[in-house]
Enzyme design. Sequence first.
Site, PDB file in Angstrom:
ATOM      1  N   LYS A  24       0.832  -1.202   0.000  1.00  0.00           N
ATOM      2  CA  LYS A  24       0.000   0.000   0.000  1.00  0.00           C
ATOM      3  C   LYS A  24       0.871   1.258   0.000  1.00  0.00           C
ATOM      4  CE  LYS A  24      -3.790  -0.306   2.213  1.00  0.00           C
ATOM      5  NZ  LYS A  24      -4.624  -0.657   3.323  1.00  0.00           N
ATOM      6  N   ARG A  93      -3.187   2.572   8.902  1.00  0.00           N
ATOM      7  CA  ARG A  93      -3.444   1.247   8.301  1.00  0.00           C
ATOM      8  C   ARG A  93      -2.157   0.447   8.199  1.00  0.00           C
ATOM      9  NH1 ARG A  93      -8.104   2.455   4.175  1.00  0.00           N
ATOM     10  NH2 ARG A  93      -8.206   4.673   4.432  1.00  0.00           N
ATOM     11  N   GLY A 102      -7.697  -8.414   5.576  1.00  0.00           N
ATOM     12  CA  GLY A 102      -8.363  -8.803   6.812  1.00  0.00           C
ATOM     13  C   GLY A 102      -7.415  -9.073   7.967  1.00  0.00           C
ATOM     14  N   MET A 104      -5.737  -6.968   9.602  1.00  0.00           N
ATOM     15  CA  MET A 104      -5.970  -5.977  10.648  1.00  0.00           C
ATOM     16  C   MET A 104      -6.934  -4.933  10.134  1.00  0.00           C
ATOM     17  SD  MET A 104      -3.612  -3.589  12.723  1.00  0.00           S
ATOM     18  CE  MET A 104      -4.342  -2.033  13.154  1.00  0.00           C
ATOM     19  N   ARG A 337      -3.531  -1.346  -6.583  1.00  0.00           N
ATOM     20  CA  ARG A 337      -2.718  -2.569  -6.494  1.00  0.00           C
ATOM     21  C   ARG A 337      -3.062  -3.458  -7.685  1.00  0.00           C
ATOM     22  NH1 ARG A 337      -5.936  -4.855  -1.224  1.00  0.00           N
ATOM     23  NH2 ARG A 337      -7.977  -4.533  -2.112  1.00  0.00           N
ATOM     24  N   HIS A 459      -5.571 -43.996  -3.861  1.00  0.00           N
ATOM     25  CA  HIS A 459      -6.044 -44.691  -5.055  1.00  0.00           C
ATOM     26  C   HIS A 459      -7.090 -43.856  -5.785  1.00  0.00           C
ATOM     27  CE1 HIS A 459      -8.720 -47.474  -7.207  1.00  0.00           C
ATOM     28  NE2 HIS A 459      -7.582 -48.065  -7.524  1.00  0.00           N
ATOM     29  N   SER A 787      13.951 -42.575 -12.867  1.00  0.00           N
ATOM     30  CA  SER A 787      12.731 -41.790 -12.748  1.00  0.00           C
ATOM     31  C   SER A 787      12.368 -41.743 -11.266  1.00  0.00           C
ATOM     32  CB  SER A 787      11.607 -42.436 -13.557  1.00  0.00           C
ATOM     33  OG  SER A 787      10.428 -41.698 -13.373  1.00  0.00           O
ATOM     34  N   CYS A 854       8.194 -38.998 -11.855  1.00  0.00           N
ATOM     35  CA  CYS A 854       6.857 -39.423 -12.272  1.00  0.00           C
ATOM     36  C   CYS A 854       5.884 -39.524 -11.096  1.00  0.00           C
ATOM     37  CB  CYS A 854       6.913 -40.738 -13.044  1.00  0.00           C
ATOM     38  SG  CYS A 854       7.579 -42.092 -12.071  1.00  0.00           S
ATOM     39  N   TYR A 874      13.150 -34.254 -17.400  1.00  0.00           N
ATOM     40  CA  TYR A 874      11.721 -34.140 -17.666  1.00  0.00           C
ATOM     41  C   TYR A 874      10.896 -34.352 -16.402  1.00  0.00           C
ATOM     42  CZ  TYR A 874      11.428 -39.256 -17.456  1.00  0.00           C
ATOM     43  OH  TYR A 874      11.471 -40.554 -17.024  1.00  0.00           O
TER      44      TYR A 874
HETATM   45  C1  PEP Z   1       5.817 -43.155  -7.094  1.00  0.00           C
HETATM   46  O1  PEP Z   1       5.982 -43.893  -6.150  1.00  0.00           O
HETATM   47  O2  PEP Z   1       6.084 -41.935  -7.078  1.00  0.00           O
HETATM   48  C2  PEP Z   1       5.255 -43.668  -8.343  1.00  0.00           C
HETATM   49  C3  PEP Z   1       5.136 -42.888  -9.393  1.00  0.00           C
HETATM   50  O3  PEP Z   1       4.790 -44.943  -8.320  1.00  0.00           O
HETATM   51  P1  PEP Z   1       3.365 -45.350  -7.700  1.00  0.00           P
HETATM   52  O4  PEP Z   1       2.625 -44.106  -7.394  1.00  0.00           O
HETATM   53  O5  PEP Z   1       2.699 -46.172  -8.727  1.00  0.00           O
HETATM   54  O6  PEP Z   1       3.776 -46.123  -6.497  1.00  0.00           O
END
Ligand code: PEP
Length: 897
Positions: A24, A93, A102, A104, A337, A459, A787, A854, A874
């Site tokens: 501000k 302020r 919010g 103060m 802002r 899951h 990975s 991954c 990646y």
């Molecule tokens: C992991 O464990 O990060 C993975 C990609 O394998 P999963 O989630 O299938 O165990």
Amino acid sequence: MDIVFFGNGISEDPNPDKIRLGGKGSNLCRMAALGIPVPPGIVLPTTLCRDYMERGHLPPELMPSVHEKLKKVEEATGRHFANPHKPLLVSVRSGAPVSMPGMMDTILNLGLNADTLKGMVLETGDERFVLDSYRRFIQMFGDVVLGIPHHSFEEILNHHKKKSDAVQDTDLKPAALRDIIDDYRNLVQKGTGQPFPDDPFMQLRMAVEAVFRSWNNERAIYYRRLNHIPESYGTAVNVQSMVFGNMGNTSGTGVCFTRNPSTGERKFYGEFLINAQGEDVVAGIRTPQKIEELEREMPDVYRELLRIQALLESHYRDMQDIEFTVQQGKLYLLQTRNGKRTSAASLKIACDMVDEKLIDPRTALLRIEAEGLPALLAPIFDPTEVNAARSEKRVLAKGLNAGPGAASGYAVFQSAHAVEMAAKGKTPLLVRMETSPDDIKGMQHSSGILTARGGMTSHAAVVARGMNKPCVVGCSALIVHEEHGYADIVTEEGRHVRINEGDEVSIDGTSGEVFVGRMQTVDSDIQRAMRGEIDPASSWMARDFFQVMKWADEVRRLRVRANADTPQDANVARSFGAEGIGLCRTEHMFFGPERLPFMQQMILARTQEERELALKRLLPFQREDFERLFEAMAGYPVTIRLLDPPLHEFLPHTDEQIAELSQKIGVTEEHIRERASTLKESNPMLGHRGCRLGITYPEITRMQVRAILEAACKSRKKNIHVHPEIMVPLVGHRKELSLQKELLEVEAKRLLAEFDCHVDYKIGTMIEVPRAALTADQIAIDASFFSFGTNDLTQMTLGFSRDDSEPFLREYLRLGVYERNPFATVDESGVGEMIRIALQKGKSARHDLKTGVCGEQGGDPTSIRFFNRVGLDYVSCSPYRVPVARLAAAQAVLASE
Ligand code: PEP
Ligand code: MG
């Protein structure tokens, strides 16, 4: 003391910095320097707040310096603080470097007492207005500085309103206001044991201290934790001369945006109220008028406001959120802002501003929140319905927003019921305590999934995201009585609500909200353009989206792949721009109802023969799917992981499931029960899974490599370029990998000779067991790629179960033990360190080691910044997060520059 004065075309600080002066304060200084009319004032920088927190009190030299600086405000306004002749009133302020709405409340009209009040009445001739200002001041000061509950003042106010038949505050006559003021002062005396401070200098000192103190109130600490704002920032204090929007019909106040914050349309947008103060706009007591109408009410002011808003936008090169007040025909800007906006608006504004040459594409990329993209891709609930549902208290609960998008449907508590209902042409919404592979069919047939338990990698969450189904998990207010066909929810207000099978419910996987009843959804243009149903050029949203993705691809270094298990997923992933598959969980390929029994048969087999029989049935399914994956990803790498599931995920549990399986695979129920009980593990996540399966049952690995390479050879014959990468899961010891590699190579050699085909395949491993990270130099000898499976790596590094941590994790996050959910955002100092070690060791053994991630964190923008920094090649994420990762990877590069 580097207190800064601003006003009348001057900012004492030539380079007002947000970190030092707060958002501000720095913007007020900038506006003053631009010649924009702002009420003159001073800023006490954030450094003083840090100093206050260290000492626990204000330094003795502070207030004298404030008084000294205040003289400049007196000069600039021609008014005098604590003086009955033309008294200067100020607002006090807070103003942190990052906006903390919010945190103060504001204190207005500071400087009023019996003497200055008289002076003001003489000057304005409006006793009612001055008394009302004083009343408001005592109330704000009493609440914010003296800690007297707001409602105690409201009770007094309401009592007097009733007594004098006043409907609105403005109906109160001077006599009533005097009574209220007396009662307020008595309330303060009673509450604090001291009279209300009449000395304006004392008022100012107390207010300044209260603002500094407020940096560490519970609310502010919580807000900072939630928004990852550094504790060390501190707040600035802005002391600014008061202007009044409630001095009659030539006065007013308003809030406006330089562009529409919800659609992004380039049109001045806002509202105002005549004869009102800012708090009246916020409180919604009166309905404000559209900003265009100001042209009719106050044409000169409107023209000036138009000029200033354009000036501000071109100065900041971003959409501005502006507050203004008009006092007796004179316009003042109180604040500007960068405006908050929806994801859709951020996309449009960024692209439009590039077209208008206000910003370059790199800046545009930083203006769009990557995390906002899934909301643009997924169907959404009609916003007006959501608002209605919220105000009608139809929000039942809130869980984790695991799969974005909106879904309504008839509640079902068993997967079989979902399938039955879908067959009758009705849309089910699956509600479970948690899900397992048995529920796949039910999930597929449902519009969305809601579970009481589970985290972001449960899951339900992983599978739902893969299916692009809206999904809310970890909804702890929910108890599902699956067998009895109902669920109970205790709402936030403590209401008990029962949902019976067939009742309509709605979930918003973007916000995590659960609603009672059905809500209308609308499909996004981007999605339709991706599917080729509309020409992207026909919709600004689709056109801008494709444009932003193109800019991102030009900037990013990280490649982006998708976690895809089915040909459908792979095709979606390609349409979103995935450059290969980073993880194909082969066990997920057996979820289909015609496949699951053979998978279960394979797991339940007692002998190698039985197992091979089941594997033989599974092989053609795998081969065909792989072929289609290669086809979808022609020319791009496809990483296929050998079987990994914790066995419990596939075992039948209930009598009904056992009977059904027995029929399908032709073995007795007794046999199934006996095998299931032998295979039952007390800690399945650390049990017989991952490469342990392939090592103890080499025939599984042999079948899988066969399916992969047969599919590859067939694709090669169709001239499709294939790059299979065979990945061994859950390796902890180099010997585990070398055993599997040996097996793979023998089988591959045999098969390629048999097919007389050359396939350029690679063998690598997941790094998801801490031991693998710590011994990565040994493991890299046999792995051409790593990975990082950050789901398991997080589970095993922290010792937190992926599936059961939600209850304590929530508390941990609240207490700040961990700043973010480590299953959603990589825990840099722990898991991140594992990754750093593994990279350094792995590359020391094999300089051309290819590396990626991954786990779920692969699609998380904050984690992507880390993965970019440590030099992974990646990231791989669920297909619908590919655009998020593309943008986040570009932002990571820009941030590092
Ligand atoms: C992991 O464990 O990060 C993975 C990609 O394998 P999963 O989630 O299938 O165990
Ligand atoms: Mg894993």
